[in-house]
Write a protein that holds these residues in place. Structure first.
Motif, PDB file in Angstrom:
ATOM      1  N   PHE A 169       0.869  -1.177   0.000  1.00 26.61           N
ATOM      2  CA  PHE A 169       0.000   0.000   0.000  1.00 26.61           C
ATOM      3  C   PHE A 169       0.910   1.232   0.000  1.00 26.61           C
ATOM      4  O   PHE A 169       1.514   1.539   1.032  1.00 26.61           O
ATOM      5  N   PHE A 205       4.218   0.523   1.450  1.00 34.30           N
ATOM      6  CA  PHE A 205       4.233  -0.204   2.729  1.00 34.30           C
ATOM      7  C   PHE A 205       3.713  -1.625   2.497  1.00 34.30           C
ATOM      8  O   PHE A 205       2.577  -1.822   2.060  1.00 34.30           O
ATOM      9  N   ALA A 262       2.072  -4.492   3.704  1.00 37.43           N
ATOM     10  CA  ALA A 262       1.231  -4.985   4.797  1.00 37.43           C
ATOM     11  C   ALA A 262       1.321  -6.507   4.891  1.00 37.43           C
ATOM     12  O   ALA A 262       1.218  -7.083   5.974  1.00 37.43           O
ATOM     13  N   PRO A 289       0.076  -9.493  16.565  1.00 44.67           N
ATOM     14  CA  PRO A 289      -0.297  -8.171  17.080  1.00 44.67           C
ATOM     15  C   PRO A 289      -1.176  -7.383  16.109  1.00 44.67           C
ATOM     16  O   PRO A 289      -1.240  -7.706  14.916  1.00 44.67           O
ATOM     17  N   ASN A 290      -1.841  -6.357  16.616  1.00 46.08           N
ATOM     18  CA  ASN A 290      -2.643  -5.482  15.767  1.00 46.08           C
ATOM     19  C   ASN A 290      -1.764  -4.895  14.673  1.00 46.08           C
ATOM     20  O   ASN A 290      -0.632  -4.504  14.930  1.00 46.08           O
ATOM     21  N   GLY A 291      -2.297  -4.867  13.464  1.00 48.55           N
ATOM     22  CA  GLY A 291      -1.553  -4.301  12.346  1.00 48.55           C
ATOM     23  C   GLY A 291      -0.578  -5.268  11.704  1.00 48.55           C
ATOM     24  O   GLY A 291       0.153  -4.910  10.785  1.00 48.55           O
ATOM     25  N   ALA A 292      -0.580  -6.534  12.159  1.00 47.19           N
ATOM     26  CA  ALA A 292       0.360  -7.533  11.616  1.00 47.19           C
ATOM     27  C   ALA A 292       0.048  -7.897  10.168  1.00 47.19           C
ATOM     28  O   ALA A 292       0.906  -8.429   9.461  1.00 47.19           O
ATOM     29  N   GLY A 293      -1.202  -7.638   9.739  1.00 47.00           N
ATOM     30  CA  GLY A 293      -1.594  -7.977   8.371  1.00 47.00           C
ATOM     31  C   GLY A 293      -2.581  -9.127   8.285  1.00 47.00           C
ATOM     32  O   GLY A 293      -2.884  -9.617   7.192  1.00 47.00           O
ATOM     33  N   LYS A 294      -3.144  -9.543   9.424  1.00 46.81           N
ATOM     34  CA  LYS A 294      -4.024 -10.718   9.464  1.00 46.81           C
ATOM     35  C   LYS A 294      -5.270 -10.534   8.582  1.00 46.81           C
ATOM     36  O   LYS A 294      -5.576 -11.373   7.734  1.00 46.81           O
ATOM     37  N   THR A 295      -5.978  -9.431   8.819  1.00 47.15           N
ATOM     38  CA  THR A 295      -7.197  -9.191   8.033  1.00 47.15           C
ATOM     39  C   THR A 295      -6.860  -9.022   6.555  1.00 47.15           C
ATOM     40  O   THR A 295      -7.583  -9.519   5.676  1.00 47.15           O
ATOM     41  N   THR A 296      -5.743  -8.375   6.284  1.00 46.20           N
ATOM     42  CA  THR A 296      -5.331  -8.173   4.885  1.00 46.20           C
ATOM     43  C   THR A 296      -5.093  -9.511   4.181  1.00 46.20           C
ATOM     44  O   THR A 296      -5.428  -9.657   3.000  1.00 46.20           O
TER      45      THR A 296
HETATM   46  P1  ADP Z   1      -4.492  -6.906  11.518  1.00 47.46           P
HETATM   47  O1  ADP Z   1      -5.775  -7.503  11.019  1.00 47.46           O
HETATM   48  O2  ADP Z   1      -3.407  -7.902  11.737  1.00 47.46           O
HETATM   49  O3  ADP Z   1      -4.707  -6.074  12.769  1.00 47.46           O
HETATM   50  P2  ADP Z   1      -4.546  -5.412   9.043  1.00 47.46           P
HETATM   51  O4  ADP Z   1      -4.412  -6.482   8.031  1.00 47.46           O
HETATM   52  O5  ADP Z   1      -5.899  -4.846   9.241  1.00 47.46           O
HETATM   53  O6  ADP Z   1      -3.919  -5.887  10.422  1.00 47.46           O
HETATM   54  O7  ADP Z   1      -3.584  -4.211   8.660  1.00 47.46           O
HETATM   55  C1  ADP Z   1      -2.199  -4.387   8.420  1.00 47.46           C
HETATM   56  C2  ADP Z   1      -1.574  -3.067   8.049  1.00 47.46           C
HETATM   57  O8  ADP Z   1      -1.963  -2.687   6.738  1.00 47.46           O
HETATM   58  C3  ADP Z   1      -1.982  -1.919   8.963  1.00 47.46           C
HETATM   59  O9  ADP Z   1      -0.848  -1.094   9.149  1.00 47.46           O
HETATM   60  C4  ADP Z   1      -3.048  -1.216   8.157  1.00 47.46           C
HETATM   61  O10 ADP Z   1      -3.117   0.144   8.502  1.00 47.46           O
HETATM   62  C5  ADP Z   1      -2.580  -1.422   6.727  1.00 47.46           C
HETATM   63  N1  ADP Z   1      -3.696  -1.468   5.750  1.00 47.46           N
HETATM   64  C6  ADP Z   1      -4.669  -2.401   5.700  1.00 47.46           C
HETATM   65  N2  ADP Z   1      -5.486  -2.179   4.655  1.00 47.46           N
HETATM   66  C7  ADP Z   1      -5.014  -1.069   4.035  1.00 47.46           C
HETATM   67  C8  ADP Z   1      -5.420  -0.323   2.881  1.00 47.46           C
HETATM   68  N3  ADP Z   1      -6.474  -0.702   2.156  1.00 47.46           N
HETATM   69  N4  ADP Z   1      -4.679   0.753   2.537  1.00 47.46           N
HETATM   70  C9  ADP Z   1      -3.610   1.116   3.249  1.00 47.46           C
HETATM   71  N5  ADP Z   1      -3.164   0.467   4.337  1.00 47.46           N
HETATM   72  C10 ADP Z   1      -3.855  -0.613   4.741  1.00 47.46           C
END
Ligand code: ADP
Ligand code: MG
Length: 249
Positions: free
Chosen positions: A19, A22, A24, A43-50
């Motif tokens: 992104f 960065f 992710a 941890p939060n922000g690790a990229g799990k949801t992504t």
């Molecule tokens: P987790 O689910 O592990 O808490 P996320 O997958 O939600 O983490 O996010 C991982 C990182 O990617 C975070 O720093 C988040 O801000 C960034 N991120 C997620 N989606 C986007 C996006 N669409 N655009 C920019 N940054 C993103």
């Protein structure tokens, strides 16, 4: 050419998304077996949801491969991926509050896509039987005629899982399914997941380590978009790297 390796339902290799520079998710690889419950922690922000967003086609990967039973998901649209047999549940439940449990499940039945199609198609016996069967699986067989609005938060989460199960996905992905649930509801959700992996594979993102212990076949610990550790719950729990970046906090 993409080949199906029968040892794995899903093969994720070199998965990367950037992104604005960065990463992710950064060169991530992992392999999910049939009937496996893989839990992703970190941890939060690790990229799990992504990671789930990339697998289900909601976010476009920068590079890598996601092989689902021989199909390359990265070149498919979100609806094609659902049709191929990958179900995804998001963090917040999205059930139709004004409809009953029965109607919510009926709407999700593969034959009846779209609101009008679903509400007008004949409620033939096989469909009814399938809805009852799913309702029993998700502990809502006594609530079939109740409006979803009156269900508890946990029951709504189960209903949404049921709405995915009725489509019979071979891979089901759940993002923090027990967040906001009571202890009793968490135990029942663990029971539900252990039951549904008899017929499919599941990927779950979760923070509650007690719950993870109840469900995980294997655990992948994600940190800064990469695998920090992977293996049995016992193995990752005792990995000093995991304690340092995640469990110790
Ligand atoms: P987790 O689910 O592990 O808490 P996320 O997958 O939600 O983490 O996010 C991982 C990182 O990617 C975070 O720093 C988040 O801000 C960034 N991120 C997620 N989606 C986007 C996006 N669409 N655009 C920019 N940054 C993103
Ligand atoms: Mg998340």
């Amino acid at each position: 050419m993409t080949v199906h390796n029968p040892n794995f339902v899903l093969m994720v290799e070199g998965l990367t998304v950037s992104f604005d520079g960065f990463k992710a998710v950064n060169d991530l690889s992992f392999y999910v077996e049939p009937n496996e419950c893989r839990v992703i922690i970190g941890p939060n922000g690790a990229g799990k949801t992504t990671v789930l967003d990339l697998i289900c086609g909601r976010t476009k990967a920068t590079s890598g491969s996601v092989n689902f039973k021989g199909q390359e998901l990265l070149s498919m649209r979100e609806d094609q991926i659902v049709h191929a047999g990958v179900g995804r549940k998001f963090q917040t439940p999205s059930v139709y509050e004004d409809l009953t449990v029965f109607e919510n499940l009926e709407l999700s039945y593969p034959k009846g896509h779209g609101v009008f199609g679903a509400l007008t198609f004949r409620r033939d016996d096989p469909v009814k039987a399938r809805i009852k069967e799913i309702a029993e699986t998700i502990f809502l067989d006594d609530q079939l005629d109740e409006k979803a609005a009156y269900l508890s938060h946990g029951q709504k989460q189960w209903l949404e899982i049921g709405m995915l199960l009725i489509q019979d996905p071979e891979l089901l992905m759940l993002d923090e399914p027990v967040a906001g649930m009571s202890v009793a509801e968490r135990k029942k959700t663990a029971e539900l997941l252990n039951r549904i992996i008899q017929d499919r594979s599941v990927i779950v993102i979760e923070h509650d380590m007690g719950f993870v212990e109840d469900i995980a076949t294997r655990v992948t610990v994600l940190h800064q978009g990469k695998t920090l550790s992977e293996g049995s719950m016992e193995r990752v729990q005792n990995d000093p790297k995991v304690v340092e970046v995640y469990l110790g906090h």
